[in-house]
Scaffold this motif. Structure first.
Motif, short mmCIF file in Angstrom:
data_model
loop_
_atom_site.label_atom_id
_atom_site.label_comp_id
_atom_site.label_asym_id
_atom_site.label_seq_id
_atom_site.Cartn_x
_atom_site.Cartn_y
_atom_site.Cartn_z
N GLY A 152 0.85 -1.21 0.04
CA GLY A 152 -0.16 -0.06 0.01
C GLY A 152 0.98 1.22 -0.14
O GLY A 152 1.99 1.16 -0.27
N THR A 153 0.34 2.38 0.42
CA THR A 153 0.99 3.75 0.29
C THR A 153 0.88 4.15 1.61
O THR A 153 0.30 5.40 1.76
CB THR A 153 0.72 4.41 -0.96
OG1 THR A 153 -0.85 4.84 -0.77
CG2 THR A 153 1.03 4.08 -2.30
N PRO A 154 1.97 3.72 2.52
CA PRO A 154 1.99 4.57 3.99
C PRO A 154 2.70 5.72 3.77
O PRO A 154 2.66 7.16 4.23
CB PRO A 154 2.65 3.84 4.95
CG PRO A 154 2.33 2.37 4.40
CD PRO A 154 2.13 2.46 2.89
N HIS A 155 3.49 5.85 2.79
CA HIS A 155 4.39 6.81 2.36
C HIS A 155 4.25 7.20 0.79
O HIS A 155 4.26 6.19 0.22
CB HIS A 155 6.11 6.67 2.55
CG HIS A 155 6.00 6.27 3.95
ND1 HIS A 155 6.29 7.18 5.12
CD2 HIS A 155 6.59 4.98 4.57
CE1 HIS A 155 6.61 6.45 6.16
NE2 HIS A 155 6.50 5.08 5.95
N ASN A 156 4.28 8.31 0.46
CA ASN A 156 3.89 8.69 -1.04
C ASN A 156 4.95 9.19 -1.59
O ASN A 156 5.82 9.99 -0.83
CB ASN A 156 2.52 9.67 -0.89
CG ASN A 156 1.37 8.96 -0.30
OD1 ASN A 156 0.58 8.03 -1.27
ND2 ASN A 156 1.04 9.18 0.76
N PRO A 157 4.99 9.09 -3.00
CA PRO A 157 6.19 9.73 -3.64
C PRO A 157 6.15 11.20 -3.83
O PRO A 157 4.67 11.60 -4.06
CB PRO A 157 6.13 9.00 -5.10
CG PRO A 157 4.73 8.39 -5.33
CD PRO A 157 4.15 8.18 -3.79
N ASP A 158 7.10 12.05 -3.70
CA ASP A 158 6.98 13.39 -4.01
C ASP A 158 8.05 13.75 -5.14
O ASP A 158 8.35 12.91 -5.92
CB ASP A 158 7.30 14.12 -2.71
CG ASP A 158 6.86 15.54 -2.75
OD1 ASP A 158 5.79 15.94 -3.47
OD2 ASP A 158 6.99 16.33 -1.79
N LYS A 159 8.80 14.68 -4.81
CA LYS A 159 9.71 15.20 -5.85
C LYS A 159 10.88 14.21 -6.21
O LYS A 159 11.26 13.87 -5.04
CB LYS A 159 10.13 16.65 -5.61
CG LYS A 159 9.14 17.63 -5.75
CD LYS A 159 9.96 19.07 -5.55
CE LYS A 159 8.72 19.88 -5.30
NZ LYS A 159 8.38 20.69 -4.19
N ARG A 170 -0.59 13.35 5.14
CA ARG A 170 0.01 12.10 4.40
C ARG A 170 1.35 12.25 4.36
O ARG A 170 2.01 13.40 4.28
CB ARG A 170 -0.70 11.75 3.28
CG ARG A 170 -2.08 11.33 3.32
CD ARG A 170 -2.81 11.44 1.75
NE ARG A 170 -2.19 10.10 1.17
CZ ARG A 170 -2.73 9.96 0.07
NH1 ARG A 170 -3.60 10.95 -0.54
NH2 ARG A 170 -2.36 8.82 -0.65
N SER A 171 2.25 11.18 4.68
CA SER A 171 3.57 11.17 4.47
C SER A 171 4.10 11.25 3.06
O SER A 171 3.71 10.30 2.16
CB SER A 171 4.38 9.78 5.41
OG SER A 171 5.64 10.20 5.10
#
Length: 140
Positions: free
Chosen positions: A42-49, A76-77
């Motif tokens: 799942g996505t406890p941590h999400n992608p950013d830059k 959200r992280s």
């Protein structure tokens, strides 16, 4: 009828292997492009830059830089990678001293006859009290 299974069977052979999930590179640590930052379900941590996401939700670095974890307004992280060039430029600009046209000494210091460094205001009050007391005779 037998109440025991035949020889060689086992009842406990069903434990699965651990999947080695979790954060692999923590915040502030350097990452090279392609390095895995987080393995997750799942996505406890999400992608950013500068962070990509794999089909199994693995986050990986897309450029060389420092890893940064933060929470946005949606609580959200998010994980981002700050490139080394940007981080190095920011670090060098903040460490340079600022040149002033004139210096202002808020507390000028004075050397006393004993050789001690004291504030000018403290030294002036000490010399005034010492000169006032010199004229009086001390009874013996």
């Amino acid at each position: 009828m037998a109440h025991k299974k035949g020889a060689g069977s086992s009842r406990n052979g069903r434990e699965s292997h651990s999947k080695r999930l979790g954060i692999k590179i923590f915040g502030g640590q350097p990452a090279i492009a392609g390095n895995i930052i987080v393995r997750q379900r799942g996505t406890p941590h999400n992608p950013d830059k500068n962070v990509g996401i794999g089909k199994d939700h693995t986050l990986f670095a897309m450029v060389d830089g420092y890893v940064m974890f933060r929470k946005k307004a949606d609580n959200r992280s998010y994980v981002s990678v700050i490139p080394f060039e940007t981080a190095d430029v920011a670090a060098t600009t903040t460490t340079e001293p600022i040149a002033l046209n004139e210096t202002v000494d808020a507390h000028p210091t004075v050397v006393t006859p004993e050789g001690n460094l004291v504030d000018e205001a403290v030294a002036s009050t000490e010399t005034e009290t010492a000169t006032e007391g010199e004229g009086e005779a001390v009874p013996a």
